[in-house]
Design a protein around this motif. Structure first.
Motif, PDB file in Angstrom:
ATOM      1  N   TYR A  80       0.831  -1.195   0.000  1.00  0.00           N
ATOM      2  CA  TYR A  80       0.000   0.000   0.000  1.00  0.00           C
ATOM      3  C   TYR A  80       0.870   1.252   0.000  1.00  0.00           C
ATOM      4  O   TYR A  80       2.001   1.247   0.493  1.00  0.00           O
ATOM      5  CB  TYR A  80      -0.895   0.027   1.240  1.00  0.00           C
ATOM      6  N   LEU A  81       0.316   2.313  -0.523  1.00  0.00           N
ATOM      7  CA  LEU A  81       0.924   3.631  -0.408  1.00  0.00           C
ATOM      8  C   LEU A  81      -0.160   4.576   0.101  1.00  0.00           C
ATOM      9  O   LEU A  81      -1.083   4.919  -0.650  1.00  0.00           O
ATOM     10  CB  LEU A  81       1.479   4.124  -1.744  1.00  0.00           C
ATOM     11  N   GLN A  82      -0.067   4.929   1.373  1.00  0.00           N
ATOM     12  CA  GLN A  82      -0.995   5.887   1.953  1.00  0.00           C
ATOM     13  C   GLN A  82      -0.482   7.282   1.651  1.00  0.00           C
ATOM     14  O   GLN A  82       0.650   7.629   1.998  1.00  0.00           O
ATOM     15  CB  GLN A  82      -1.095   5.681   3.463  1.00  0.00           C
ATOM     16  N   MET A  83      -1.323   8.072   1.009  1.00  0.00           N
ATOM     17  CA  MET A  83      -0.930   9.411   0.586  1.00  0.00           C
ATOM     18  C   MET A  83      -1.829  10.433   1.271  1.00  0.00           C
ATOM     19  O   MET A  83      -3.050  10.442   1.037  1.00  0.00           O
ATOM     20  CB  MET A  83      -1.036   9.538  -0.938  1.00  0.00           C
ATOM     21  N   ASN A  84      -1.242  11.237   2.115  1.00  0.00           N
ATOM     22  CA  ASN A  84      -1.974  12.271   2.844  1.00  0.00           C
ATOM     23  C   ASN A  84      -1.508  13.657   2.417  1.00  0.00           C
ATOM     24  O   ASN A  84      -0.447  13.806   1.804  1.00  0.00           O
ATOM     25  CB  ASN A  84      -1.768  12.100   4.353  1.00  0.00           C
ATOM     26  N   SER A  85      -2.281  14.652   2.756  1.00  0.00           N
ATOM     27  CA  SER A  85      -1.937  16.054   2.444  1.00  0.00           C
ATOM     28  C   SER A  85      -1.534  16.204   0.986  1.00  0.00           C
ATOM     29  O   SER A  85      -0.507  16.813   0.664  1.00  0.00           O
ATOM     30  CB  SER A  85      -0.807  16.529   3.368  1.00  0.00           C
ATOM     31  N   LEU A  86      -2.338  15.663   0.118  1.00  0.00           N
ATOM     32  CA  LEU A  86      -1.994  15.653  -1.301  1.00  0.00           C
ATOM     33  C   LEU A  86      -1.968  17.059  -1.876  1.00  0.00           C
ATOM     34  O   LEU A  86      -2.749  17.936  -1.484  1.00  0.00           O
ATOM     35  CB  LEU A  86      -2.978  14.775  -2.062  1.00  0.00           C
ATOM     36  N   LYS A  87      -1.052  17.240  -2.821  1.00  0.00           N
ATOM     37  CA  LYS A  87      -0.848  18.521  -3.473  1.00  0.00           C
ATOM     38  C   LYS A  87      -1.068  18.361  -4.973  1.00  0.00           C
ATOM     39  O   LYS A  87      -0.901  17.250  -5.509  1.00  0.00           O
ATOM     40  CB  LYS A  87       0.579  18.999  -3.232  1.00  0.00           C
ATOM     41  N   PRO A  88      -1.388  19.445  -5.664  1.00  0.00           N
ATOM     42  CA  PRO A  88      -1.553  19.337  -7.120  1.00  0.00           C
ATOM     43  C   PRO A  88      -0.321  18.741  -7.814  1.00  0.00           C
ATOM     44  O   PRO A  88      -0.469  18.027  -8.809  1.00  0.00           O
ATOM     45  CB  PRO A  88      -1.793  20.793  -7.545  1.00  0.00           C
ATOM     46  N   GLU A  89       0.858  18.995  -7.286  1.00  0.00           N
ATOM     47  CA  GLU A  89       2.067  18.456  -7.905  1.00  0.00           C
ATOM     48  C   GLU A  89       2.230  16.951  -7.704  1.00  0.00           C
ATOM     49  O   GLU A  89       3.150  16.343  -8.253  1.00  0.00           O
ATOM     50  CB  GLU A  89       3.319  19.188  -7.408  1.00  0.00           C
ATOM     51  N   ASP A  90       1.364  16.344  -6.915  1.00  0.00           N
ATOM     52  CA  ASP A  90       1.360  14.883  -6.784  1.00  0.00           C
ATOM     53  C   ASP A  90       0.593  14.214  -7.925  1.00  0.00           C
ATOM     54  O   ASP A  90       0.581  12.986  -8.029  1.00  0.00           O
ATOM     55  CB  ASP A  90       0.729  14.461  -5.459  1.00  0.00           C
ATOM     56  N   THR A  91      -0.045  15.000  -8.751  1.00  0.00           N
ATOM     57  CA  THR A  91      -0.805  14.457  -9.876  1.00  0.00           C
ATOM     58  C   THR A  91       0.113  13.714 -10.833  1.00  0.00           C
ATOM     59  O   THR A  91       1.120  14.252 -11.303  1.00  0.00           O
ATOM     60  CB  THR A  91      -1.533  15.588 -10.623  1.00  0.00           C
ATOM     61  N   ALA A  92      -0.220  12.466 -11.098  1.00  0.00           N
ATOM     62  CA  ALA A  92       0.609  11.618 -11.956  1.00  0.00           C
ATOM     63  C   ALA A  92      -0.047  10.249 -12.075  1.00  0.00           C
ATOM     64  O   ALA A  92      -1.006   9.949 -11.364  1.00  0.00           O
ATOM     65  CB  ALA A  92       2.005  11.454 -11.367  1.00  0.00           C
ATOM     66  N   VAL A  93       0.495   9.445 -12.971  1.00  0.00           N
ATOM     67  CA  VAL A  93       0.177   8.021 -12.982  1.00  0.00           C
ATOM     68  C   VAL A  93       1.162   7.345 -12.022  1.00  0.00           C
ATOM     69  O   VAL A  93       2.375   7.553 -12.128  1.00  0.00           O
ATOM     70  CB  VAL A  93       0.290   7.412 -14.387  1.00  0.00           C
ATOM     71  N   TYR A  94       0.620   6.573 -11.103  1.00  0.00           N
ATOM     72  CA  TYR A  94       1.435   5.896 -10.096  1.00  0.00           C
ATOM     73  C   TYR A  94       1.562   4.420 -10.461  1.00  0.00           C
ATOM     74  O   TYR A  94       0.565   3.755 -10.772  1.00  0.00           O
ATOM     75  CB  TYR A  94       0.810   6.043  -8.717  1.00  0.00           C
ATOM     76  N   TYR A  95       2.789   3.932 -10.411  1.00  0.00           N
ATOM     77  CA  TYR A  95       3.096   2.552 -10.744  1.00  0.00           C
ATOM     78  C   TYR A  95       3.761   1.862  -9.565  1.00  0.00           C
ATOM     79  O   TYR A  95       4.547   2.483  -8.843  1.00  0.00           O
ATOM     80  CB  TYR A  95       4.085   2.488 -11.909  1.00  0.00           C
ATOM     81  N   CYS A  96       3.472   0.576  -9.398  1.00  0.00           N
ATOM     82  CA  CYS A  96       4.283  -0.218  -8.489  1.00  0.00           C
ATOM     83  C   CYS A  96       5.151  -1.153  -9.324  1.00  0.00           C
ATOM     84  O   CYS A  96       4.815  -1.498 -10.466  1.00  0.00           O
ATOM     85  CB  CYS A  96       3.438  -0.989  -7.488  1.00  0.00           C
TER      86      CYS A  96
END
Length: 128
Positions: A80-96
């Protein structure tokens, strides 16, 4: 058939949270270091986080430290990847991705070329 399937992405407002999942099938993650990467349009793929097979080592990119947490559930063969306090710059396609190692390994890398097998990605969009 070997598969890594990411899920949990979506649209979230700035400051919100998402939890991404990376489920493995056809093999056990016990013999893998697992990395999370992301790629935004027009940018190179970057390492976000990783966890070793022994869970003794983790890595976080400076841009996500204190906001993202990586964890694994061996019983569910999922990371898992818990992502908190997200920012617009976190926008992306995420891959494992996985790198095959022994179960007691402390190996963990933020470099994409170190990994052997990839999932198809899940889109994360942070926008108001």
């Amino acid at each position: 058939q070997l598969q890594l399937v990411e899920s949990g992405g979506g649209l979230v407002q700035p400051g919100g949270s998402l939890r991404l999942s990376c489920a493995a099938s056809g093999f056990t993650l016990d013999y893998s270091a697992i990395g999370w990467f992301r790629q935004a349009p027009g940018k190179e793929r970057e390492g976000v986080s990783c966890i070793s097979s022994s869970e003794g080592s983790t890595y976080y990119a400076d841009s996500v430290k204190g906001r993202f947490t990586i964890s694994r559930d061996k019983a569910k063969n999922t990371v898992y990847l818990q992502m908190n306090s997200l920012k617009p710059e976190d926008t992306a396609v995420y891959y494992c991705a996985i790198k095959r190692v022994v179960p007691t390994s402390y190996y963990c890398s933020g470099y994409a070329d170190r990994y052997d097998f990839w999932g198809q990605g899940t889109q994360v969009t942070v926008s108001s």
